[in-house]
Each structure stands twice: as C-alpha cells, then as structure tokens.
Design a protein around this motif. Structure first.
Motif, PDB file in Angstrom:
ATOM      1  N   ALA A  70      -0.615 -11.913 -13.750  1.00  0.00           N
ATOM      2  CA  ALA A  70      -0.830 -10.674 -13.008  1.00  0.00           C
ATOM      3  C   ALA A  70      -1.477 -10.951 -11.656  1.00  0.00           C
ATOM      4  CB  ALA A  70      -1.706  -9.725 -13.827  1.00  0.00           C
ATOM      5  N   THR A  71      -2.456 -11.826 -11.640  1.00  0.00           N
ATOM      6  CA  THR A  71      -3.160 -12.159 -10.388  1.00  0.00           C
ATOM      7  C   THR A  71      -2.236 -12.880  -9.426  1.00  0.00           C
ATOM      8  OG1 THR A  71      -5.251 -12.331 -11.614  1.00  0.00           O
ATOM      9  CG2 THR A  71      -5.177 -13.342  -9.427  1.00  0.00           C
ATOM     10  N   SER A  72      -1.377 -13.747  -9.941  1.00  0.00           N
ATOM     11  CA  SER A  72      -0.411 -14.457  -9.101  1.00  0.00           C
ATOM     12  C   SER A  72       0.553 -13.478  -8.448  1.00  0.00           C
ATOM     13  CB  SER A  72       0.363 -15.477  -9.949  1.00  0.00           C
ATOM     14  OG  SER A  72       1.377 -16.094  -9.195  1.00  0.00           O
ATOM     15  N   THR A  73       0.976 -12.459  -9.188  1.00  0.00           N
ATOM     16  CA  THR A  73       1.869 -11.445  -8.628  1.00  0.00           C
ATOM     17  C   THR A  73       1.215 -10.726  -7.459  1.00  0.00           C
ATOM     18  OG1 THR A  73       2.936 -11.100 -10.784  1.00  0.00           O
ATOM     19  CG2 THR A  73       3.169  -9.337  -9.156  1.00  0.00           C
ATOM     20  N   VAL A  74      -0.065 -10.405  -7.598  1.00  0.00           N
ATOM     21  CA  VAL A  74      -0.805  -9.744  -6.520  1.00  0.00           C
ATOM     22  C   VAL A  74      -0.948 -10.686  -5.326  1.00  0.00           C
ATOM     23  CG1 VAL A  74      -2.994  -8.687  -5.869  1.00  0.00           C
ATOM     24  CG2 VAL A  74      -2.032  -8.249  -8.129  1.00  0.00           C
ATOM     25  N   ALA A  75      -1.182 -11.965  -5.602  1.00  0.00           N
ATOM     26  CA  ALA A  75      -1.442 -12.932  -4.537  1.00  0.00           C
ATOM     27  C   ALA A  75      -0.255 -13.088  -3.587  1.00  0.00           C
ATOM     28  CB  ALA A  75      -1.821 -14.284  -5.140  1.00  0.00           C
ATOM     29  N   VAL A  76       0.967 -13.037  -4.115  1.00  0.00           N
ATOM     30  CA  VAL A  76       2.151 -13.247  -3.261  1.00  0.00           C
ATOM     31  C   VAL A  76       2.762 -11.933  -2.787  1.00  0.00           C
ATOM     32  CG1 VAL A  76       2.678 -15.435  -4.397  1.00  0.00           C
ATOM     33  CG2 VAL A  76       3.727 -13.339  -5.256  1.00  0.00           C
ATOM     34  N   PHE A  77       2.160 -10.813  -3.166  1.00  0.00           N
ATOM     35  CA  PHE A  77       2.701  -9.501  -2.839  1.00  0.00           C
ATOM     36  C   PHE A  77       2.884  -9.250  -1.339  1.00  0.00           C
ATOM     37  CE2 PHE A  77       1.719  -4.889  -2.093  1.00  0.00           C
ATOM     38  CZ  PHE A  77       2.955  -4.409  -2.471  1.00  0.00           C
ATOM     39  N   PRO A  78       1.922  -9.632  -0.454  1.00  0.00           N
ATOM     40  CA  PRO A  78       2.090  -9.348   0.981  1.00  0.00           C
ATOM     41  C   PRO A  78       3.356  -9.945   1.585  1.00  0.00           C
ATOM     42  CG  PRO A  78      -0.171  -9.982   0.526  1.00  0.00           C
ATOM     43  CD  PRO A  78       0.610 -10.263  -0.718  1.00  0.00           C
ATOM     44  N   GLY A  79       3.793 -11.084   1.045  1.00  0.00           N
ATOM     45  CA  GLY A  79       4.992 -11.713   1.583  1.00  0.00           C
ATOM     46  C   GLY A  79       6.227 -10.856   1.420  1.00  0.00           C
ATOM     47  N   TYR A  80       6.311 -10.112   0.311  1.00  0.00           N
ATOM     48  CA  TYR A  80       7.460  -9.236   0.100  1.00  0.00           C
ATOM     49  C   TYR A  80       7.472  -8.085   1.106  1.00  0.00           C
ATOM     50  CZ  TYR A  80       8.197 -11.633  -4.343  1.00  0.00           C
ATOM     51  OH  TYR A  80       8.441 -12.574  -5.301  1.00  0.00           O
ATOM     52  N   LEU A  81       6.287  -7.574   1.421  1.00  0.00           N
ATOM     53  CA  LEU A  81       6.196  -6.500   2.418  1.00  0.00           C
ATOM     54  C   LEU A  81       6.666  -6.997   3.774  1.00  0.00           C
ATOM     55  CD1 LEU A  81       5.379  -3.695   3.365  1.00  0.00           C
ATOM     56  CD2 LEU A  81       3.023  -4.536   3.610  1.00  0.00           C
ATOM     57  N   GLY A  82       6.230  -8.191   4.147  1.00  0.00           N
ATOM     58  CA  GLY A  82       6.659  -8.754   5.422  1.00  0.00           C
ATOM     59  C   GLY A  82       8.156  -8.951   5.480  1.00  0.00           C
ATOM     60  N   PRO A 103     -11.347 -11.089  -6.947  1.00  0.00           N
ATOM     61  CA  PRO A 103     -11.879 -12.079  -5.980  1.00  0.00           C
ATOM     62  C   PRO A 103     -10.885 -13.200  -5.701  1.00  0.00           C
ATOM     63  CG  PRO A 103     -13.562 -11.479  -7.563  1.00  0.00           C
ATOM     64  CD  PRO A 103     -12.283 -10.869  -8.064  1.00  0.00           C
ATOM     65  N   GLN A 104     -10.278 -13.726  -6.771  1.00  0.00           N
ATOM     66  CA  GLN A 104      -9.280 -14.783  -6.588  1.00  0.00           C
ATOM     67  C   GLN A 104      -8.027 -14.248  -5.902  1.00  0.00           C
ATOM     68  OE1 GLN A 104     -11.033 -14.121  -9.291  1.00  0.00           O
ATOM     69  NE2 GLN A 104     -11.508 -15.946 -10.509  1.00  0.00           N
ATOM     70  N   ALA A 105      -7.591 -13.058  -6.318  1.00  0.00           N
ATOM     71  CA  ALA A 105      -6.373 -12.479  -5.739  1.00  0.00           C
ATOM     72  C   ALA A 105      -6.531 -12.240  -4.240  1.00  0.00           C
ATOM     73  CB  ALA A 105      -6.029 -11.168  -6.445  1.00  0.00           C
ATOM     74  N   ALA A 106      -7.671 -11.706  -3.837  1.00  0.00           N
ATOM     75  CA  ALA A 106      -7.885 -11.373  -2.427  1.00  0.00           C
ATOM     76  C   ALA A 106      -7.846 -12.613  -1.539  1.00  0.00           C
ATOM     77  CB  ALA A 106      -9.225 -10.646  -2.263  1.00  0.00           C
ATOM     78  N   ILE A 107      -8.525 -13.661  -1.957  1.00  0.00           N
ATOM     79  CA  ILE A 107      -8.572 -14.861  -1.117  1.00  0.00           C
ATOM     80  C   ILE A 107      -7.218 -15.568  -1.115  1.00  0.00           C
ATOM     81  CG2 ILE A 107      -9.338 -16.526  -2.880  1.00  0.00           C
ATOM     82  CD1 ILE A 107     -11.317 -17.568  -0.734  1.00  0.00           C
ATOM     83  N   MET A 108      -6.485 -15.460  -2.232  1.00  0.00           N
ATOM     84  CA  MET A 108      -5.161 -16.069  -2.275  1.00  0.00           C
ATOM     85  C   MET A 108      -4.154 -15.283  -1.434  1.00  0.00           C
ATOM     86  SD  MET A 108      -4.940 -17.222  -6.304  1.00  0.00           S
ATOM     87  CE  MET A 108      -3.437 -18.205  -6.168  1.00  0.00           C
ATOM     88  N   MET A 109      -4.315 -13.971  -1.350  1.00  0.00           N
ATOM     89  CA  MET A 109      -3.445 -13.167  -0.495  1.00  0.00           C
ATOM     90  C   MET A 109      -3.573 -13.593   0.963  1.00  0.00           C
ATOM     91  SD  MET A 109      -4.017  -9.428  -2.267  1.00  0.00           S
ATOM     92  CE  MET A 109      -3.024  -8.481  -1.107  1.00  0.00           C
ATOM     93  N   VAL A 110      -4.806 -13.819   1.401  1.00  0.00           N
ATOM     94  CA  VAL A 110      -5.040 -14.246   2.784  1.00  0.00           C
ATOM     95  C   VAL A 110      -4.419 -15.623   3.016  1.00  0.00           C
ATOM     96  CG1 VAL A 110      -6.798 -14.843   4.490  1.00  0.00           C
ATOM     97  CG2 VAL A 110      -7.126 -12.859   2.991  1.00  0.00           C
ATOM     98  N   ALA A 111      -4.659 -16.546   2.064  1.00  0.00           N
ATOM     99  CA  ALA A 111      -4.141 -17.905   2.217  1.00  0.00           C
ATOM    100  C   ALA A 111      -2.617 -17.925   2.173  1.00  0.00           C
ATOM    101  CB  ALA A 111      -4.714 -18.803   1.115  1.00  0.00           C
ATOM    102  N   ALA A 112      -2.017 -17.108   1.295  1.00  0.00           N
ATOM    103  CA  ALA A 112      -0.557 -17.070   1.196  1.00  0.00           C
ATOM    104  C   ALA A 112       0.069 -16.501   2.469  1.00  0.00           C
ATOM    105  CB  ALA A 112      -0.140 -16.243  -0.017  1.00  0.00           C
ATOM    106  N   THR A 113      -0.593 -15.498   3.051  1.00  0.00           N
ATOM    107  CA  THR A 113      -0.089 -14.920   4.297  1.00  0.00           C
ATOM    108  C   THR A 113      -0.131 -15.946   5.423  1.00  0.00           C
ATOM    109  OG1 THR A 113      -0.856 -12.728   3.621  1.00  0.00           O
ATOM    110  CG2 THR A 113      -0.384 -13.047   5.959  1.00  0.00           C
ATOM    111  N   ALA A 114      -1.248 -16.696   5.492  1.00  0.00           N
ATOM    112  CA  ALA A 114      -1.361 -17.750   6.504  1.00  0.00           C
ATOM    113  C   ALA A 114      -0.321 -18.836   6.283  1.00  0.00           C
ATOM    114  CB  ALA A 114      -2.765 -18.352   6.473  1.00  0.00           C
ATOM    115  N   GLY A 115      -0.104 -19.185   5.023  1.00  0.00           N
ATOM    116  CA  GLY A 115       0.904 -20.191   4.711  1.00  0.00           C
ATOM    117  C   GLY A 115       2.303 -19.718   5.061  1.00  0.00           C
ATOM    118  N   GLY A 116       2.569 -18.417   4.839  1.00  0.00           N
ATOM    119  CA  GLY A 116       3.866 -17.869   5.199  1.00  0.00           C
ATOM    120  C   GLY A 116       4.140 -17.984   6.680  1.00  0.00           C
ATOM    121  N   TYR A 117       3.106 -17.740   7.489  1.00  0.00           N
ATOM    122  CA  TYR A 117       3.256 -17.865   8.940  1.00  0.00           C
ATOM    123  C   TYR A 117       3.468 -19.324   9.335  1.00  0.00           C
ATOM    124  CZ  TYR A 117       2.171 -17.490  13.918  1.00  0.00           C
ATOM    125  OH  TYR A 117       2.224 -17.563  15.287  1.00  0.00           O
ATOM    126  N   ALA A 118       2.715 -20.219   8.692  1.00  0.00           N
ATOM    127  CA  ALA A 118       2.815 -21.641   9.021  1.00  0.00           C
ATOM    128  C   ALA A 118       4.131 -22.243   8.541  1.00  0.00           C
ATOM    129  CB  ALA A 118       1.648 -22.411   8.395  1.00  0.00           C
TER     130      ALA A 118
END
Length: 250
Positions: A43-55, A199-214
């Motif tokens: 469940a947390t992993s699904t939340v972590a990668v969620f912003p990428g789908y919106l983009g 807490p884990q989901a939030a920090i992973m969302m930020v990192a995944a978004t940065a990774g998506g850009y990179a």
C-alpha cells in the motif's frame, strides 16, 4: 539508515519509471526489507509512486482530449470499479497470504515487462474493437493493478493493442490516464483503511518525483537493450529473493 535506503530506492524507482517502468521492483522490496509488513509495504509503495502517474496523465492531456468523451467515461468507470475491488482484496489479505503470492506477482510483472513488445505485437495481430470482452479485460487488469501495481502499464498497453489501437502516443496517453485513476482510488482506499505508512510514503514520493525528473537525460543516453536488461535483472532478482523468503528457513 532505513530512510536512506527508502530514499535511494524511491529515487531509482522514479528514474526507472521515466525510462521504461519497473519502479515497483525497487520500492516494494525496500519497504519490506526495512521490516514493514508486506501488505502495508504494498500500500505504501503504491502511494510512493502515485505522483508519477499524475505527471504522465498531465503530459498526455492533449492526446487524451482526442478520445471520445463517452468512451473515456466508460473506460474510467470500469477501471475505477476494478481498482476498487482489487484494493479491497488487498485489505482482506493477511500478510502470510500476500507474502505467498508476491513472488509470483513480481515474476509475472517482470515477464510482462521483458516480453511486452512481443505481447503487444501478438495482441495487435488479433486486434478487435473494444466490446464486452474488452470491458472484461480492462476490469481484470484493473483488478490486478488495485491489488498489486507492478507491471500494470505493460498489461494495459497489451490490452489496448488487442482492442486494435496502434498509435503509441494515444496508447500511452490512455495508459497514463487510467493508471492515474486506478492509483488514485487505491491510494484513497489504503488511506481510509489506515494501511499507509505516511512518513515513509511522503519522503519516497519526493524522492521518486526527483528521480522521475532525473530519468529523462538517462533515458536519452542509454540504449534500450541496456535499460531493459537492468530492469529485467532487478525484477528477476527481486522475484528470486522473495521466492527464497517463501521457501527458505524462517
């Protein structure tokens, strides 16, 4: 140290998702390896990668606007229904039951990614118009995606090819839009059920978004066979580890 592992996994997952997909192969195992129960980790992993789908959905908004609106509403409704039921099934799964099926899900997702082009070609050769069979196929894929997100994009693209779609931009647009809707309903269900480690989901969302850009310049620099080889290696490696956890001592 656990947060450093999660940040690194989420960043690399963002890179992989931008390049070709497969980020779940990193985020889900990283959460499990830090001691999180498998169902909560999924469940947390699904939340972590969620912003990428919106983009992705926003990036293809022009192509999405070209679809018949009535058909989009129909496909969106089927996707939401399948995603809702799939997410509900995860709520009912015990950690033991989910741990049993995870290696098979990871292996299925890896094979779907590795042979995705061939599957799409096979599906295109047997193409038909979207019909009741198409609706059932979409519902089945959405059910899978609500339960376990890995390999969802490849399965959607193969399904669209089976429907007779051939324009890859339109296929990717529809894939991004439906993936966003499916992930949105899953995130809502998991959040209401209290299954997300925020807490884990939030920090992973930020990192995944940065990774998506990179990941964009990496995607332009690396040959496709190298990218596919890296993701296949990660996928098969994670599958083997979870199979070992399933049958090994303890």
């Amino acid at each position: 140290m656990e947060y450093l592992v999660l940040i690194a996994a989420a960043f690399c997952a963002g890179v992989l998702n931008t390049i070709a997909g497969g980020g779940t192969f990193l985020t889900f195992p990283a959460l499990v390896f830090t001691g999180m129960p498998p169902v909560i980790a999924n469940a947390t992993s699904t939340v972590a990668v969620f912003p990428g789908y919106l983009g992705g959905a926003l990036g293809f908004r022009q192509e999405l606007a070209g679809f018949d609106r009535r058909r989009l509403w129909r496909l969106a409704s089927i996707t939401l229904a399948g995603g809702l039921i799939g997410s509900g099934l995860l709520l009912l799964s015990s950690n033991e039951a989910f741990s049993f099926v995870v290696p098979f899900l990871l292996l299925t997702a890896t094979l779907a990614f590795l042979f995705g082009d061939r599957v799409r070609q096979w599906a295109a050769a047997r193409a038909r118009d979207a019909s009741t069979e198409g609706a059932l196929g979409l519902f089945a894929v959405a059910l899978y995606g609500g339960y376990f997100n890995g390999g969802l994009g490849i399965m959607l693209l193969a399904l669209f090819a089976l429907w007779g779609m051939s324009d890859l931009n339109h296929m990717n647009a529809l894939k991004s839009g439906l993936s966003f809707l499916l992930s949105a309903i899953s995130v809502a269900v998991f959040a209401v059920a209290g299954m997300v480690a925020w807490p884990q989901a939030a920090i992973m969302m930020v990192a995944a978004t940065a990774g998506g850009y990179a990941g964009a310049p990496v995607a332009r620099a690396l040959p496709k066979p190298v990218i596919r080889g890296v993701i296949a290696t990660v996928g098969f490696g994670m599958s083997a580890i979870f199979f070992w956890r399933l049958v090994g001592p303890g």
